[in-house]
Structure formats: structure tokens, C-alpha cells
Design a protein around this motif. Structure first.
Motif, PDB file in Angstrom:
ATOM      1  N   LYS A 143      -9.752  59.535  62.024  1.00 24.48           N
ATOM      2  CA  LYS A 143      -9.572  59.036  60.658  1.00 24.48           C
ATOM      3  C   LYS A 143      -8.968  57.628  60.660  1.00 24.48           C
ATOM      4  CE  LYS A 143      -8.917  63.651  58.673  1.00 24.48           C
ATOM      5  NZ  LYS A 143      -7.994  64.548  57.934  1.00 24.48           N
ATOM      6  N   ILE A 144      -7.961  57.434  61.497  1.00 23.66           N
ATOM      7  CA  ILE A 144      -7.317  56.118  61.508  1.00 23.66           C
ATOM      8  C   ILE A 144      -8.211  55.087  62.180  1.00 23.66           C
ATOM      9  CG2 ILE A 144      -6.036  56.177  63.703  1.00 23.66           C
ATOM     10  CD1 ILE A 144      -3.588  55.233  62.075  1.00 23.66           C
ATOM     11  N   ARG A 145      -9.096  55.534  63.095  1.00 16.64           N
ATOM     12  CA  ARG A 145     -10.069  54.632  63.697  1.00 16.64           C
ATOM     13  C   ARG A 145     -10.976  54.011  62.637  1.00 16.64           C
ATOM     14  NH1 ARG A 145     -12.504  54.836  68.639  1.00 16.64           N
ATOM     15  NH2 ARG A 145     -13.875  53.290  67.639  1.00 16.64           N
ATOM     16  N   LYS A 146     -11.279  54.764  61.577  1.00 17.46           N
ATOM     17  CA  LYS A 146     -12.128  54.242  60.505  1.00 17.46           C
ATOM     18  C   LYS A 146     -11.480  53.031  59.837  1.00 17.46           C
ATOM     19  CE  LYS A 146     -14.277  58.722  59.487  1.00 17.46           C
ATOM     20  NZ  LYS A 146     -14.452  59.788  58.469  1.00 17.46           N
ATOM     21  N   VAL A 147     -10.163  53.022  59.804  1.00 22.55           N
ATOM     22  CA  VAL A 147      -9.445  51.876  59.249  1.00 22.55           C
ATOM     23  C   VAL A 147      -9.512  50.700  60.222  1.00 22.55           C
ATOM     24  CG1 VAL A 147      -7.225  51.034  58.424  1.00 22.55           C
ATOM     25  CG2 VAL A 147      -7.903  53.384  57.944  1.00 22.55           C
ATOM     26  N   PHE A 148      -9.232  50.969  61.495  1.00 23.53           N
ATOM     27  CA  PHE A 148      -9.238  49.904  62.499  1.00 23.53           C
ATOM     28  C   PHE A 148     -10.612  49.282  62.676  1.00 23.53           C
ATOM     29  CE2 PHE A 148      -5.594  52.359  64.681  1.00 23.53           C
ATOM     30  CZ  PHE A 148      -4.674  51.758  63.844  1.00 23.53           C
ATOM     31  N   ASP A 149     -11.662  50.065  62.462  1.00 22.55           N
ATOM     32  CA  ASP A 149     -13.025  49.586  62.702  1.00 22.55           C
ATOM     33  C   ASP A 149     -13.579  48.750  61.557  1.00 22.55           C
ATOM     34  OD1 ASP A 149     -14.095  52.574  64.519  1.00 22.55           O
ATOM     35  OD2 ASP A 149     -13.068  50.748  65.183  1.00 22.55           O
ATOM     36  N   GLN A 150     -12.767  48.460  60.564  1.00 20.54           N
ATOM     37  CA  GLN A 150     -13.186  47.590  59.461  1.00 20.54           C
ATOM     38  C   GLN A 150     -12.700  46.172  59.787  1.00 20.54           C
ATOM     39  OE1 GLN A 150     -12.372  49.413  55.485  1.00 20.54           O
ATOM     40  NE2 GLN A 150     -11.629  51.135  56.696  1.00 20.54           N
ATOM     41  N   PRO A 151     -13.606  45.315  60.286  1.00 26.60           N
ATOM     42  CA  PRO A 151     -13.184  43.987  60.769  1.00 26.60           C
ATOM     43  C   PRO A 151     -12.527  43.123  59.716  1.00 26.60           C
ATOM     44  CG  PRO A 151     -15.586  44.132  60.593  1.00 26.60           C
ATOM     45  CD  PRO A 151     -15.059  45.518  60.416  1.00 26.60           C
ATOM     46  N   GLU A 152     -12.830  43.349  58.428  1.00 25.34           N
ATOM     47  CA  GLU A 152     -12.230  42.529  57.384  1.00 25.34           C
ATOM     48  C   GLU A 152     -10.734  42.774  57.234  1.00 25.34           C
ATOM     49  OE1 GLU A 152     -14.400  44.898  56.938  1.00 25.34           O
ATOM     50  OE2 GLU A 152     -13.941  46.176  55.221  1.00 25.34           O
ATOM     51  N   LEU A 153     -10.237  43.858  57.848  1.00 28.93           N
ATOM     52  CA  LEU A 153      -8.800  44.131  57.790  1.00 28.93           C
ATOM     53  C   LEU A 153      -8.043  43.441  58.919  1.00 28.93           C
ATOM     54  CD1 LEU A 153      -8.734  47.914  56.794  1.00 28.93           C
ATOM     55  CD2 LEU A 153      -8.657  45.896  55.330  1.00 28.93           C
ATOM     56  N   GLY A 154      -8.755  42.905  59.906  1.00 28.99           N
ATOM     57  CA  GLY A 154      -8.117  42.103  60.939  1.00 28.99           C
ATOM     58  C   GLY A 154      -7.470  42.879  62.067  1.00 28.99           C
ATOM     59  N   TYR A 155      -7.887  44.153  62.283  1.00 31.61           N
ATOM     60  CA  TYR A 155      -7.369  44.913  63.422  1.00 31.61           C
ATOM     61  C   TYR A 155      -8.351  44.825  64.591  1.00 31.61           C
ATOM     62  CZ  TYR A 155      -4.158  47.136  60.130  1.00 31.61           C
ATOM     63  OH  TYR A 155      -3.192  47.376  59.190  1.00 31.61           O
ATOM     64  N   ARG A 156      -7.819  44.734  65.804  1.00 36.61           N
ATOM     65  CA  ARG A 156      -8.634  44.826  67.007  1.00 36.61           C
ATOM     66  C   ARG A 156      -8.184  46.052  67.790  1.00 36.61           C
ATOM     67  NH1 ARG A 156      -9.391  38.645  69.398  1.00 36.61           N
ATOM     68  NH2 ARG A 156     -10.587  37.820  67.641  1.00 36.61           N
ATOM     69  N   TYR A 157      -8.928  47.121  67.628  1.00 34.43           N
ATOM     70  CA  TYR A 157      -8.574  48.387  68.270  1.00 34.43           C
ATOM     71  C   TYR A 157      -8.944  48.331  69.742  1.00 34.43           C
ATOM     72  CZ  TYR A 157      -8.732  53.361  69.418  1.00 34.43           C
ATOM     73  OH  TYR A 157      -8.550  54.592  69.998  1.00 34.43           O
ATOM     74  N   LYS A 158      -7.926  48.462  70.628  1.00 36.17           N
ATOM     75  CA  LYS A 158      -8.147  48.357  72.062  1.00 36.17           C
ATOM     76  C   LYS A 158      -8.441  49.706  72.707  1.00 36.17           C
ATOM     77  CE  LYS A 158      -7.485  44.692  73.492  1.00 36.17           C
ATOM     78  NZ  LYS A 158      -8.352  43.484  73.492  1.00 36.17           N
ATOM     79  N   GLY A 159      -7.933  50.787  72.108  1.00 34.66           N
ATOM     80  CA  GLY A 159      -8.174  52.109  72.670  1.00 34.66           C
ATOM     81  C   GLY A 159      -6.963  53.008  72.520  1.00 34.66           C
ATOM     82  N   PHE A 160      -7.025  54.191  73.182  1.00 34.18           N
ATOM     83  CA  PHE A 160      -5.933  55.162  73.045  1.00 34.18           C
ATOM     84  C   PHE A 160      -5.522  55.691  74.414  1.00 34.18           C
ATOM     85  CE2 PHE A 160      -9.699  57.794  73.168  1.00 34.18           C
ATOM     86  CZ  PHE A 160      -9.304  58.947  73.838  1.00 34.18           C
ATOM     87  N   PHE A 161      -4.293  56.209  74.456  1.00 33.44           N
ATOM     88  CA  PHE A 161      -3.741  56.827  75.660  1.00 33.44           C
ATOM     89  C   PHE A 161      -3.461  58.298  75.372  1.00 33.44           C
ATOM     90  CE2 PHE A 161      -2.686  52.354  75.837  1.00 33.44           C
ATOM     91  CZ  PHE A 161      -2.906  52.009  77.165  1.00 33.44           C
ATOM     92  N   ASP A 162      -3.799  59.145  76.328  1.00 35.06           N
ATOM     93  CA  ASP A 162      -3.516  60.574  76.165  1.00 35.06           C
ATOM     94  C   ASP A 162      -3.496  61.217  77.545  1.00 35.06           C
ATOM     95  OD1 ASP A 162      -3.213  62.732  74.026  1.00 35.06           O
ATOM     96  OD2 ASP A 162      -4.736  63.610  75.341  1.00 35.06           O
ATOM     97  N   ASP A 163      -2.623  62.208  77.704  1.00 37.30           N
ATOM     98  CA  ASP A 163      -2.511  62.870  79.004  1.00 37.30           C
ATOM     99  C   ASP A 163      -3.725  63.728  79.329  1.00 37.30           C
ATOM    100  OD1 ASP A 163       1.106  63.314  78.840  1.00 37.30           O
ATOM    101  OD2 ASP A 163      -0.126  61.674  79.615  1.00 37.30           O
TER     102      ASP A 163
END
Length: 448
Positions: A143-163
Motif C-alpha cells: 500500500k505504501i509502495r503505491k505512494v512512493f511509486d507516484q513520481p510527482e510526489l518526489g520519492y525515490r523508493y530504493k527497496g526494503f529490508f526483511d529477515d
């Protein structure tokens, strides 16, 4: 990357230009009086400030807060027509006055559309961006990825960490790998899914973010991680807790503080430094060789180095950039003792304030060598670098100025600095300035 401080003053100026130009061109008879001009402008400013109208949030779009926008136009319309109710001279019909009001509304709406369109284009071309990573993974990640994936908002999603390993192309490794990655890849925001970490792990992540000038935002559960400065943001329907936010980051506070800094520093430069500088230049020439001003590299906001200016109070020495003044320091000149005892040696820093490197009130800037030493040995030391350094500060009026004799001195200084960044107000600044002057007149134990 962050140039947003100009957004609010530009928006205010454009709106006032629209209003005044429309009224001047379309209703010159009723507009061209001093009281009416003042009325229109004050009404707009009072309404917008009361509604907290001007955008400051990264995720705000044209359609965001449209209700507030229509409320603004409605209240301004009521005030606009109310003036004619008190001063109706019959020059313009009601229909004509209404059409003028609609013209103002139209051009304000055009500007609103243009503003968001230009900001969107700027971000699409890579401007005003923030690098983000997510620590942990659960159902909210998509769900939060949908926000990051909107380039007009100026986020550059690099990825996630998980065990738990993943075949996703955005999987960056186990959660313990995030710390090295964040430092090496200039990550600005860390988003943490609290349900995937223990309380101890969350506390360590908070400490890591504070000590490395990273913004931490937590997608919460019931792990009981709270701070005084915590606040909630909504990403669609997902609540996100931001662990540290200064009042200076929101609303009109930066403009208020900067305006005060410019006015106050200009006053000191014109009324004090203008005559004190040549006088001290003459006196110093009789006592010791060397320049009038002493300049030293110090760390400011976001740990950026700048030249900090003081009146020279010591004889030239090789330890000036590494060793603080101590009691009965033999390096201090006779004139220098007077300057340091009264804090007059700090007055050239009003030039730093005028130039924008410092503020009148804020955490005191430290020598580069001391910053490098304390940022690794004092917990949360770098939090003080979220705001501009000051000529005086809360820690100084509480007795934590000058020489660091024991660890408690620097620990308590940082504690007051952090409290200041989380509790700023113009009233607090004024009280700190007042107490600084009082302490300078009375004389301070550590002013040596």
C-alpha cells in the motif's frame, strides 16, 4: 535539494498581486484609497493564516484541501462585499462587483493549478526528490509502495529490508544490512514497519537515525515507542509515525524566524558593529599583533561547515581550532578577557546571521574537531544539527556554555539543544535573548 522555503512567500506575493491588480484595473475609483488597499491585503493575509492555507506538505496536490480553498474564497468574498456595504458610493453595480470577485477567484484558481502542475513537472524531471527505504515487510508495504511509486510526489523508493528472503527486485537484504546501505546510498527517509521489529530493535533504529541525520518514520503497532515530538502522517489510509519533527519544519515558522533574524541582525550591525568595529581595531593594534576578526570553520545545519566570525580575543596560537578556552587561559589577551566576559567577542556572528549561516537563537556551533569527536561518543548529538546554530541558545542560559569539563556538561547541553529544536517558538527565542542579555550584564561564571 530542498528549496521549499520560497514556496510560501511566492504564493502569498502572487495572490496579493492578483487581488490588487484586478481591483486596480477593474474598480479604480473604490480601490485607490489607502484604507481600502490596506483592507483588501490584510483581509487576505488574516484569512489565509487563520486557515493555515498555504501548502507545505510533500504529498499535497491540487485536489488536496479543496474544501479549505473554497472556504478561503468564500470568506474573502464575504469580506470583499462587506466593504461595499459600509462604503457604498453607487459607482459600481452589484453585478459588476460580483464579476470582479469572480475574476479574482478565476486567476487564483489558475495559479493554484499552475503551481501544482509546475511542481509535478519539476519532480518528474528529478527535482526535489527524497531517497527512501523500508525496514520490514507486511501487508502495508504494498500500500505504501503505491505512494512512493507516484513520481510527482518526489520519492525515490530504493527497496526494503526483511529477515525473510524475497525474490522481489526491490529486496535489499536482511534488516541488519540496512544501516550500511543507508549510509552508503544517501538515504533521506527510513520507513519502519514496527510489527517486524522488537522494541529494542526499534529503539536502536531511532538512535541510529538521530545520530546520522536521517528522518525516521514508523508504520506503527503497539510497540510503545513514543517521543514528545512524535506526530502522525497519513499515506492514503495508513498511519505513519514520524519520530522527530521540529516546529521550524512546519507552517510559517521558518519565515518568521528568518525575518526576525534579518531584522535583529541588521539592527545590531548598524547600531553596534558600525562603531564598535573600528574602535576595537584601534585598541587591538596597541596590544597584540593579528587581525581584528577571528574566523573558524564550524558545523551548521545538516552538519554543513561555514566560517564563524568573532572578534579576536586570543594571541595567535596553533591550538585555536582544537582547544577551547579554559579558565585563566594564557592565550587570552587583556582586551580579549573583557570581550569574552561580556560576550562582545560573539557580536560579529550577527554577520553570520544576516548571511543565513546562523540564527540569533539556536544550538551553539562547535568546532569541526569537536563535532567529529562528540557525534560518535554522545548519543543523539547530531539532532542539534537539524536547525541552524545560534549566537545564544537554551543550553547557554541554563549554564552549559564554554568549556566542557566533564561528560555531563556536553550531555546536558545536547539535552537542552534537542528540547529547543522540538519546542521552538518566537516567544521562546525572545525569552532566551532577554536572559542572555541579563546574564551578560551580571557576568557569567563560565565566560572566560
Amino acid at each position: 535539494m530542498k528549496k521549499s522555503l520560497l514556496v510560501i512567500p511566492i504564493s502569498v506575493l502572487v495572490h496579493l498581486c492578483i487581488i490588487n491588480t484586478a481591483l486596480y484595473l477593474l474598480t479604480p475609483v473604490t480601490y485607490m484609497t489607502g484604507s481600502n488597499v490596506l483592507y483588501y491585503n490584510l483581509v487576505w493575509l488574516i484569512i489565509t493564516f487563520s486557515l493555515n492555507y498555504y501548502p507545505t506538505e510533500r504529498r499535497e496536490r491540487f485536489e488536496t484541501n479543496l474544501g479549505k480553498y473554497f472556504k478561503l474564497l468564500g470568506l474573502f468574498g464575504l469580506s470583499y462585499f462587506a466593504l461595499y456595504g459600509f462604503k457604498d458610493n453607487g459607482v459600481y453595480s452589484f453585478e459588476y462587483r460580483a464579476s470582479v470577485y469572480l475574476v479574482i477567484c478565476f486567476f487564483c484558481t489558475v495559479y493554484r493549478s499552475l503551481f501544482y502542475w509546475l511542481r509535478r513537472k519539476y519532480r518528474l524531471y528529478g527535482g526535489n526528490f527524497r531517497n527512501v527505504v523500508v525496514v520490514g515487510r507486511d501487508k502495508n508495504l504494498k500500500k505504501i509502495r503505491k505512494v512512493f511509486d507516484q513520481p510527482e510526489l518526489g520519492y525515490r523508493y530504493k527497496g526494503f529490508f526483511d529477515d525473510k528472503p524475497s525474490v522481489s527486485p526491490t529486496y535489499l537484504g536482511k534488516m541488519n544490512d540496512c544501516f550500511k546501505y543507508i549510509l552508503e546510498n544517501d538515504v533521506d527517509y527510513i520507513y519502519c514497519i514496527a510489527s517486524k521489529l522488537s522494541k529494542k530493535e526499534l529503539e536502536y533504529l531511532v538512535t541510529f537515525a538521530d545520530n546520522n541525520l536521517k528522518k525516521l518514520k514508523i508504520i506503527p503497532d503497539n510497540k510503545e515507542i513514543f517521543t514528545r515530538s512524535m506526530f502522525i502522517e497519513l499515506y492514503d489510509t495508513i498511519p505513519v509515525l514520524a519520530m522527530r519533527k521540529s516546529p521550524l519544519e512546519v507552517e510559517y515558522a521558518p519565515i518568521v524566524k528568518r525575518t526576525f533574524d534579518i531584522l535583529f541582525s541588521s539592527l545590531v550591525i548598524l547600531t553596534v558593529l558600525s562603531w564598535l568595529t573600528p574602535l576595537l581595531f584601534i585598541l587591538m593594534k596597541f596590544e597584540s599583533k593579528g587581525p581584528l576578526f577571528f574566523k573558524q570553520k564550524r558545523h551548521g545545519v545538516n552538519r554543513k561547515a561555514f566560517w564563524c566570525y568573532k572578534f579576536r580575543s586570543m594571541a595567535k596560537n596553533a591550538a585555536a581550532d582544537t582547544v577551547m578556552a579554559t579558565k585563566n587561559d594564557m592565550r587570552v589577551t587583556r582586551i580579549g578577557r573583557i570581550l569574552r566576559k561580556t560576550s562582545i567577542d560573539e557580536l560579529p556572528q550577527f554577520i553570520n546571521v544576516f548571511l543565513g549561516d546562523m540564527s540569533v537563537v539556536g544550538p551553539r556551533p562547535h568546532m569541526e574537531s569537536h563535532t567529529e569527536m562528540y557525534e560518535t561518543s554522545i548519543d543523539k548529538y547530531l539532532v542539534r544539527h537539524f536547525v541552524k546554530p545560534g549566537i545564544t541558545g537554551l543550553a547557554q542560559i541554563k549554564g552549559y556554555r564554554g568549556e566542557i569539563i566533564k561528560k555531563a556538561d556536553i550531555v546536558n547541553r545536547i539535552r537542552f539543544d534537542i528540547f529547543y529544536t522540538e519546542s521552538w517558538s518566537l516567544g521562546l527565542d525572545l525569552s532566551i535573548i532577554y536572559l542572555t542579555v541579563v546574564n551578560a550584564v551580571r557576568g557569567e561564571e563560565k565566560a572566560y
